[in-house]
Design a protein around this motif. Structure first.
Motif, PDB file in Angstrom:
ATOM      1  N   ASN A 179       3.449  83.312 -14.854  1.00  0.00           N
ATOM      2  CA  ASN A 179       4.835  83.137 -15.321  1.00  0.00           C
ATOM      3  C   ASN A 179       5.834  83.285 -14.169  1.00  0.00           C
ATOM      4  OD1 ASN A 179       3.968  83.020 -18.147  1.00  0.00           O
ATOM      5  ND2 ASN A 179       3.464  85.175 -17.842  1.00  0.00           N
ATOM      6  N   LYS A 180       5.446  82.814 -13.011  1.00  0.00           N
ATOM      7  CA  LYS A 180       6.302  82.955 -11.831  1.00  0.00           C
ATOM      8  C   LYS A 180       7.582  82.143 -11.963  1.00  0.00           C
ATOM      9  CE  LYS A 180       6.066  82.785  -6.768  1.00  0.00           C
ATOM     10  NZ  LYS A 180       6.239  84.241  -6.610  1.00  0.00           N
ATOM     11  N   THR A 181       7.502  80.959 -12.587  1.00  0.00           N
ATOM     12  CA  THR A 181       8.671  80.092 -12.682  1.00  0.00           C
ATOM     13  C   THR A 181       9.201  79.949 -14.102  1.00  0.00           C
ATOM     14  OG1 THR A 181       7.270  78.130 -12.898  1.00  0.00           O
ATOM     15  CG2 THR A 181       7.961  78.770 -10.665  1.00  0.00           C
ATOM     16  N   ASN A 182       8.332  80.040 -15.092  1.00  0.00           N
ATOM     17  CA  ASN A 182       8.733  79.817 -16.486  1.00  0.00           C
ATOM     18  C   ASN A 182       8.076  80.833 -17.404  1.00  0.00           C
ATOM     19  OD1 ASN A 182      10.503  77.564 -16.627  1.00  0.00           O
ATOM     20  ND2 ASN A 182       8.799  76.208 -16.106  1.00  0.00           N
ATOM     21  N   PRO A 183       8.708  81.130 -18.539  1.00  0.00           N
ATOM     22  CA  PRO A 183       8.029  81.934 -19.563  1.00  0.00           C
ATOM     23  C   PRO A 183       6.817  81.199 -20.107  1.00  0.00           C
ATOM     24  CG  PRO A 183      10.406  81.863 -19.955  1.00  0.00           C
ATOM     25  CD  PRO A 183      10.107  80.833 -18.906  1.00  0.00           C
ATOM     26  N   PRO A 184       5.955  81.910 -20.833  1.00  0.00           N
ATOM     27  CA  PRO A 184       4.802  81.241 -21.452  1.00  0.00           C
ATOM     28  C   PRO A 184       5.254  80.110 -22.371  1.00  0.00           C
ATOM     29  CG  PRO A 184       4.584  83.628 -21.581  1.00  0.00           C
ATOM     30  CD  PRO A 184       5.965  83.360 -21.099  1.00  0.00           C
ATOM     31  N   PRO A 185       4.400  79.130 -22.625  1.00  0.00           N
ATOM     32  CA  PRO A 185       4.789  78.013 -23.498  1.00  0.00           C
ATOM     33  C   PRO A 185       5.227  78.506 -24.870  1.00  0.00           C
ATOM     34  CG  PRO A 185       2.723  77.529 -22.360  1.00  0.00           C
ATOM     35  CD  PRO A 185       3.031  78.965 -22.087  1.00  0.00           C
ATOM     36  N   PRO A 186       6.238  77.885 -25.456  1.00  0.00           N
ATOM     37  CA  PRO A 186       6.694  78.294 -26.795  1.00  0.00           C
ATOM     38  C   PRO A 186       5.675  77.912 -27.853  1.00  0.00           C
ATOM     39  CG  PRO A 186       7.847  76.316 -26.099  1.00  0.00           C
ATOM     40  CD  PRO A 186       7.038  76.766 -24.919  1.00  0.00           C
ATOM     41  N   ILE A 187       5.743  78.621 -28.970  1.00  0.00           N
ATOM     42  CA  ILE A 187       4.825  78.319 -30.062  1.00  0.00           C
ATOM     43  C   ILE A 187       5.534  77.612 -31.209  1.00  0.00           C
ATOM     44  CG2 ILE A 187       3.378  80.288 -29.481  1.00  0.00           C
ATOM     45  CD1 ILE A 187       4.567  81.751 -31.893  1.00  0.00           C
ATOM     46  N   ASP A 188       6.846  77.399 -31.089  1.00  0.00           N
ATOM     47  CA  ASP A 188       7.581  76.690 -32.137  1.00  0.00           C
ATOM     48  C   ASP A 188       8.550  75.721 -31.473  1.00  0.00           C
ATOM     49  OD1 ASP A 188       9.749  78.216 -31.268  1.00  0.00           O
ATOM     50  OD2 ASP A 188       9.523  79.696 -32.863  1.00  0.00           O
ATOM     51  N   THR A 189       9.505  75.220 -32.243  1.00  0.00           N
ATOM     52  CA  THR A 189      10.424  74.192 -31.746  1.00  0.00           C
ATOM     53  C   THR A 189      11.776  74.755 -31.327  1.00  0.00           C
ATOM     54  OG1 THR A 189      11.233  73.752 -33.998  1.00  0.00           O
ATOM     55  CG2 THR A 189       9.337  72.468 -33.220  1.00  0.00           C
ATOM     56  N   SER A 190      11.869  76.051 -31.191  1.00  0.00           N
ATOM     57  CA  SER A 190      13.165  76.672 -30.924  1.00  0.00           C
ATOM     58  C   SER A 190      13.748  76.285 -29.572  1.00  0.00           C
ATOM     59  CB  SER A 190      13.037  78.196 -31.000  1.00  0.00           C
ATOM     60  OG  SER A 190      12.105  78.662 -30.041  1.00  0.00           O
ATOM     61  N   GLU A 191      12.916  75.835 -28.634  1.00  0.00           N
ATOM     62  CA  GLU A 191      13.414  75.507 -27.299  1.00  0.00           C
ATOM     63  C   GLU A 191      13.513  74.003 -27.061  1.00  0.00           C
ATOM     64  OE1 GLU A 191      11.683  77.815 -24.131  1.00  0.00           O
ATOM     65  OE2 GLU A 191      11.239  79.458 -25.496  1.00  0.00           O
ATOM     66  N   VAL A 192      13.368  73.222 -28.113  1.00  0.00           N
ATOM     67  CA  VAL A 192      13.563  71.782 -27.993  1.00  0.00           C
ATOM     68  C   VAL A 192      15.059  71.508 -27.838  1.00  0.00           C
ATOM     69  CG1 VAL A 192      13.320  69.547 -29.135  1.00  0.00           C
ATOM     70  CG2 VAL A 192      11.515  71.284 -29.354  1.00  0.00           C
ATOM     71  N   PRO A 193      15.479  70.801 -26.797  1.00  0.00           N
ATOM     72  CA  PRO A 193      16.924  70.541 -26.610  1.00  0.00           C
ATOM     73  C   PRO A 193      17.509  69.736 -27.768  1.00  0.00           C
ATOM     74  CG  PRO A 193      15.675  70.035 -24.611  1.00  0.00           C
ATOM     75  CD  PRO A 193      14.670  70.255 -25.703  1.00  0.00           C
ATOM     76  N   GLU A 194      18.799  69.883 -27.946  1.00  0.00           N
ATOM     77  CA  GLU A 194      19.503  69.086 -28.948  1.00  0.00           C
ATOM     78  C   GLU A 194      19.401  67.601 -28.587  1.00  0.00           C
ATOM     79  OE1 GLU A 194      20.885  70.180 -31.681  1.00  0.00           O
ATOM     80  OE2 GLU A 194      20.532  72.315 -31.274  1.00  0.00           O
ATOM     81  N   PRO A 195      19.504  66.728 -29.577  1.00  0.00           N
ATOM     82  CA  PRO A 195      19.435  65.288 -29.279  1.00  0.00           C
ATOM     83  C   PRO A 195      20.450  64.900 -28.205  1.00  0.00           C
ATOM     84  CG  PRO A 195      19.336  65.650 -31.645  1.00  0.00           C
ATOM     85  CD  PRO A 195      19.620  66.985 -31.021  1.00  0.00           C
ATOM     86  N   GLY A 196      19.979  64.191 -27.209  1.00  0.00           N
ATOM     87  CA  GLY A 196      20.839  63.777 -26.109  1.00  0.00           C
ATOM     88  C   GLY A 196      20.905  64.765 -24.964  1.00  0.00           C
ATOM     89  N   ALA A 197      20.393  65.982 -25.177  1.00  0.00           N
ATOM     90  CA  ALA A 197      20.413  66.994 -24.124  1.00  0.00           C
ATOM     91  C   ALA A 197      19.069  67.016 -23.402  1.00  0.00           C
ATOM     92  CB  ALA A 197      20.725  68.368 -24.708  1.00  0.00           C
ATOM     93  N   VAL A 198      19.083  67.583 -22.208  1.00  0.00           N
ATOM     94  CA  VAL A 198      17.883  67.676 -21.387  1.00  0.00           C
ATOM     95  C   VAL A 198      17.585  69.148 -21.139  1.00  0.00           C
ATOM     96  CG1 VAL A 198      16.832  67.089 -19.154  1.00  0.00           C
ATOM     97  CG2 VAL A 198      18.400  65.477 -20.271  1.00  0.00           C
ATOM     98  N   ALA A 199      16.322  69.511 -21.215  1.00  0.00           N
ATOM     99  CA  ALA A 199      15.938  70.898 -20.955  1.00  0.00           C
ATOM    100  C   ALA A 199      16.276  71.274 -19.518  1.00  0.00           C
ATOM    101  CB  ALA A 199      14.444  71.087 -21.216  1.00  0.00           C
ATOM    102  N   PRO A 200      16.852  72.458 -19.297  1.00  0.00           N
ATOM    103  CA  PRO A 200      17.215  72.849 -17.933  1.00  0.00           C
ATOM    104  C   PRO A 200      15.984  73.053 -17.061  1.00  0.00           C
ATOM    105  CG  PRO A 200      17.485  74.693 -19.449  1.00  0.00           C
ATOM    106  CD  PRO A 200      17.182  73.498 -20.280  1.00  0.00           C
TER     107      PRO A 200
END
Length: 434
Positions: A58-79
Motif C-alpha cells: 500500500n505504498k501508493t494506494n489503499p487496498p482495492p475497494p470492495i464496493d462502489t463508494s469510490e467510483v467517480p461521479e459521471p463525467g469525473a475522473v478518479a484522482p
C-alpha cells in the motif's frame, strides 16, 4: 441506507447504553456491518496472523475497494495517487513497511489485527514504534479529526445555526439533528467528535463554504502539516475517490488537533446533553422532539486509565480505524490503527495493548519524529510553533545595546557634574580666604 456504510442511523441513548455499545464495537457506529455480525466471537478459536506488509503493498494506494463508494461521479475522473516523497517524512526508518522498532525493543503485543499502526509521543513528537507507518489506507471517520481542526479555527463556537433537511438526511451515521433545530457550533462539534455524526459534519461543512470548499481546506491543512499520505474525499470520512491516510499522518493530525483546548475537552467528554428539534408543521400530528443525552463512542475513555480521548471509524472499505491518546506518569502517547478487524480482539483492546507497550519502552526510544506543529490556533491563541529568538523589539540585541549606551552616558555625565562641583567648591573657598 448508504451503499457506502452499512450502519443504521444513530438514535439517542443513555450513557450506560453508549458504554455497552462501545464495548461491542471499535468504530463510530452503534451497529455492526453484516460481515462483522457474521464473524465468530473473539473467544472462538480462529486462525489469526497479523497482516504482512513487508512488501509495501500500500505504498501508493489503499487496498482495492470492495464496493462502489469510490467510483467517480459521471463525467469525473478518479484522482491520481498522491506522490510518494523521495525521503520518508519523519526519518529514514519510517520508510520501512513492516515493523519499525527501536533497538532492543521487546516483541510487539500479540493479537494486533490492524494492518498499520503507530505509537508516538504526543508532546515531543517522537515515534516510538510503528508498522507500515506510511502505508496508505482509508481513514473512515477518523478524518473528522482533520475537519474539527479546520472548523475550530474558523467558526464561532457560540454561534447558533438552524439545521436543514439536508443536514438531517446526511448519509451514514447521524447523531439525530432535525430540520429546524437550533444548535451551537460547539454542540455540532460535540456531535461530530463524540458520536461521529455525519449530520453534524454536513452542518459544519455548510458553514465552511460547502463540501468541496471544506475538503479543500482539510487537504490544505494536511499539506501544511506534512501529512503527505492524506487526502480527504469527504468531510465526514465516507469513502470517496482518492481518500487516503497513513498511520503516521493520523498521529500527526491528532497531535495537531490536541493543541486546541476545545478539541481536547470534547474528545475527553463522556456524555453531554444535546438539543431536540421542533415538529414538522407539514406533517399532521407531528410533535416536538425532546433533547437527549449523547455519550462518547470511544470505549477506552471508560475502560483505560488515563485515556485522553480519541476518534473511532468504520466503513466497509476502511474496516476498523481508531486513534486515541493516554497519559501515564507525565507522558502522553498517541496510538493509531488502520484497517483493523474485530478479531482476535477488538480495536480498542488492540490500542490499549499498544499503549501499554509504548509506556513500557525506554524514555529515549525513537524510530523517527512527527512533523512539528505549525500555525496558531485561532480559538485558543496557542502558538503551535516556537517563535524565532528575538522576535519582539523588547528582546532584540540592538535595544539592549541602546540601553547600555544610555547607561554609559549617564555615568560620564555624573562624573562631569562631580568634577564641576569640586572646582566650584575650590573657587568659593579661595574667595572666602581673600
Amino acid at each position: 441506507m448508504s451503499t457506502r456504510m452499512t450502519r443504521r442511523d444513530r438514535r439517542p441513548r443513555s450513557l450506560a447504553a453508549a458504554a455497552l455499545a462501545a464495548g461491542l464495537i471499535g468504530a463510530s457506529a452503534l451497529t455492526l456491518s453484516p460481515a462483522a455480525l457474521a464473524a465468530p466471537a473473539p473467544d472462538t478459536p480462529t486462525p489469526f496472523t497479523t497482516p504482512d506488509t513487508d512488501s509495501c503493498p500500500n505504498k501508493t494506494n489503499p487496498p482495492p475497494p470492495i464496493d462502489t463508494s469510490e467510483v467517480p461521479e459521471p463525467g469525473a475522473v478518479a484522482p491520481a495517487p498522491l506522490p510518494v516523497p523521495s525521503s520518508p517524512i519523519g526519518g529514514a526508518e519510517l520508510g520501512d513497511c513492516g515493523l519499525v522498532l527501536p533497538d532492543k525493543a521487546p516483541p510487539v503485543p500479540a493479537d494486533i489485527s490492524a494492518t498499520a499502526w503507530t505509537i508516538a509521543d504526543l508532546d515531543t513528537g517522537r515515534v516510538l514504534a510503528a508498522k507500515d507507518p506510511h502505508g496508505r489506507y482509508r481513514p473512515a471517520s477518523t478524518i473528522k479529526v482533520l475537519l474539527a481542526t479546520v472548523a475550530l479555527r474558523s467558526l464561532d463556537l457560540n454561534k447558533v445555526v438552524t439545521a436543514t433537511q439536508d443536514d438531517a438526511n446526511a448519509d451514514g451515521t447521524r447523531v439525530g439533528i432535525g430540520p429546524g433545530g437550533h444548535y451551537s457550533n460547539k454542540q455540532l462539534m460535540q456531535a461530530l467528535l463524540m458520536c461521529s455524526g455525519n449530520d453534524a459534519a454536513h452542518a459544519i461543512a455548510t458553514q465552511l463554504g460547502g463540501e468541496q470548499a471544506t475538503i479543500g481546506k482539510m487537504n490544505d491543512l494536511a499539506k501544511r502539516l506534512h501529512a503527505l499520505d492524506t487526502r480527504a474525499a469527504t468531510p465526514s470520512g465516507l469513502d470517496g475517490p482518492g481518500m487516503s491516510v497513513s498511520a503516521y499522518d493520523l498521529a500527526a493530525l491528532f497531535r495537531e488537533a490536541m493543541t486546541i483546548p476545545t478539541f481536547a475537552e470534547i474528545v475527553h467528554t463522556q456524555q453531554v446533553d444535546f438539543p431536540g428539534y421542533p415538529a414538522d408543521p407539514q406533517v399532521p400530528g407531528d410533535t416536538d422532539r425532546p433533547g437527549f443525552v449523547i455519550a462518547n463512542d470511544n470505549r477506552l475513555l471508560f475502560d483505560y486509565d488515563g485515556d485522553l480521548g480519541g476518534k473511532t471509524g468504520y466503513t466497509d472499505d476502511a474496516r476498523q480505524t481508531f486513534v486515541t491518546a493516554a497519559e501515564r506518569n507525565g507522558h502522553r502517547l498517541v496510538v493509531t490503527l488502520l484497517k483493523g478487524d474485530v478479531l482476535p480482539i477488538r480495536p480498542p483492546e488492540q490500542a490499549a495493548r499498544l499503549l501499554d507497550y509504548g509506556f513500557a519502552l525506554p524514555l529515549d526510544a525513537s524510530v523517527g519524529t512527527l512533523p512539528s506543529a505549525t500555525g496558531t490556533s485561532a480559538n485558543s491563541g496557542v502558538a503551535l510553533a516556537s517563535p524565532p529568538p528575538h522576535d519582539t523589539p523588547d528582546a532584540t540585541e540592538p535595544r539592549e545595546s541602546h540601553h547600555d549606551s544610555w547607561g554609559t552616558i549617564t555615568i560620564i555625565g555624573g562624573l562631569v557634574l562631580v568634577i564641576g562641583l569640586v572646582i566650584a567648591g575650590w573657587s568659593l573657598a579661595g574667595r572666602s580666604r581673600r
